[in-house]
Design a protein around this motif. Structure first.
Motif: not given
Length: 388
Positions: A171, A360, A364, A367-368
């Motif tokens: 992550d 959040e 996130k 980022w995937q």
């Protein structure tokens, strides 16, 4: 039969005394698989890159190999020193091991990368240090420089593999090419999901060493471990990660090092508490003071208000909820972030996203794409059964 071969014979005989069930179930870290690597050291001059985590059972690797007659020319000491007692960031000086008389050469001082002169009397460099699976933890950067110096000077590198206590997930943002530093050397996410042995292979084969040189690399694998396993460290890997809880929280709370918030350096609970004098987010208070882990802790002598996670088992995850909550709580938001956050995150975008009010989940999601590409690359280098 020479001394090394005789020692190997005795060790193999002792291993044979165990039942097949015990051999199969017991975790053996790379350093404990002496029968695998001892023949590789016969007739070789050896340098050890080790610290207090470099154990063979209850015995330090230096003492183990010294007792077996391995020709150890020197120990190379990383951040926190050979015995792991130096405070965070403190320069390590050259010295001598009192027990064996072996010279200790610093690679966390004037030189973070071994010089050609340091390697003149060495054939093989052994890296055996416990990592925690987070990109901004410095030992993987030390490993990078060891591999690079070995490649440039035609030396062999052997990595003794150890479990990654955060190795059950991947992550965080992947480091951008424009962001570089000692804690941001590789295009990997904050939580990379690799052991040091797996990462060493990736660094080598992806051409990440300077001038794309390739190290003569051997990884001594573990037995009895995979990426689904929880691993409780027998020795704290550094002064400010003293507990398994701190290690689980480190990927998330580590971002606070790029803010005005204290993560408990200078307390008995580093990376298990967060707080600041101007916050009223929790009833927990602490006052950082100089200690063995931090000579000059941030917010020294100031009472901080915040939260404690000590004594409560924490999940292995990377979460931004604490960072976002504390940012929103500080009245003067222009003072919250420091430039250091960019190095920790590997990107300047995280700060911008939090300042822009993204959640959040929204952050996130950005980022995937990079994470998916990294995960596909990661699979090429796995040495153990994966968590997926």
């Amino acid at each position: 039969m020479n001394r090394l071969l005789f020692a190997l014979f005795i060790l193999m005989t002792c291993f044979g005394c165990q039942s097949q069930t015990e051999q199969k179930e017991a975790l053996q870290v790379g350093a404990e698989r002496i029968q695998e690597y001892l023949p590789l050291l016969e007739g070789k001059r050896v340098a050890l890159v080790v610290n207090q985590t470099s154990l063979v059972g209850q015995t330090h690797l230096v003492d183990t190999l010294h007792s077996l007659g391995v020709d150890i020319k020197k120990v190379m000491a990383p951040e926190h020193g050979f015995r792991g007692e130096a405070p965070d960031g403190e320069k390590i000086n050259d010295s001598k091991d009192e027990k064996t008389g072996i010279p200790i050469v610093s690679i966390y001082g004037s030189n973070k990368k071994p010089t050609p002169e340091m390697l003149e009397d060495v054939d093989v460099l052994i890296f055996d240090i416990q990592d925690v699976g987070v990109r901004f933890y410095t030992f993987i950067s030390t490993m990078h420089y060891i591999m690079e110096a070995a490649a440039e000077n035609n030396k062999q590198v052997i990595v003794f593999d150890r479990p990654n206590p955060n190795g059950m997930y991947v992550d965080g943002p992947v480091k951008e090419d424009s962001v570089n530093g000692f804690i941001a050397m590789h295009p990997i996410p904050v939580v990379h999901g690799l052991t040091v042995g797996e990462l060493a292979q990736m660094i080598n084969r992806e051409g990440w060493l300077e001038n794309r040189v390739k190290a003569d690399l051997t990884v001594i694998k573990m037995k009895g471990w995979d990426h689904n396993a929880t691993y409780l460290l027998p020795v704290k890997p550094s002064p400010n990660l003293p507990t398994d809880n701190a290690i689980a929280l480190y990927p998330s709370l580590g971002f606070f090092e790029g803010t005005v918030v204290s993560v408990g350096r200078g307390t008995d609970f580093p990376f298990e508490v967060i707080g600041h004098p101007d916050f009223s987010l929790g009833s927990y208070t602490f006052t950082p003071q100089p200690n063995e882990g931090s000579k000059y802790p941030p917010l020294e002598g100031k009472e901080c208000f915040g939260q404690s996670f000590s004594g409560v088992d924490q999940p292995h995850e990377l979460t931004l909820r604490y960072l976002i909550t504390y940012y929103k709580a500080l009245k003067d938001k222009t003072e919250f972030f420091k430039d250091y956050l960019t190095l920790l995150a590997g990107t300047a975008e995280l700060r911008k996203q939090i300042e822009a009010g993204l959640t959040e989940e929204e952050i996130k999601a950005t980022w995937q794409e990079d994470l998916n590409a990294y995960k596909a690359k990661r699979k090429q280098y796995l040495l153990y059964r994966d968590f997926e």
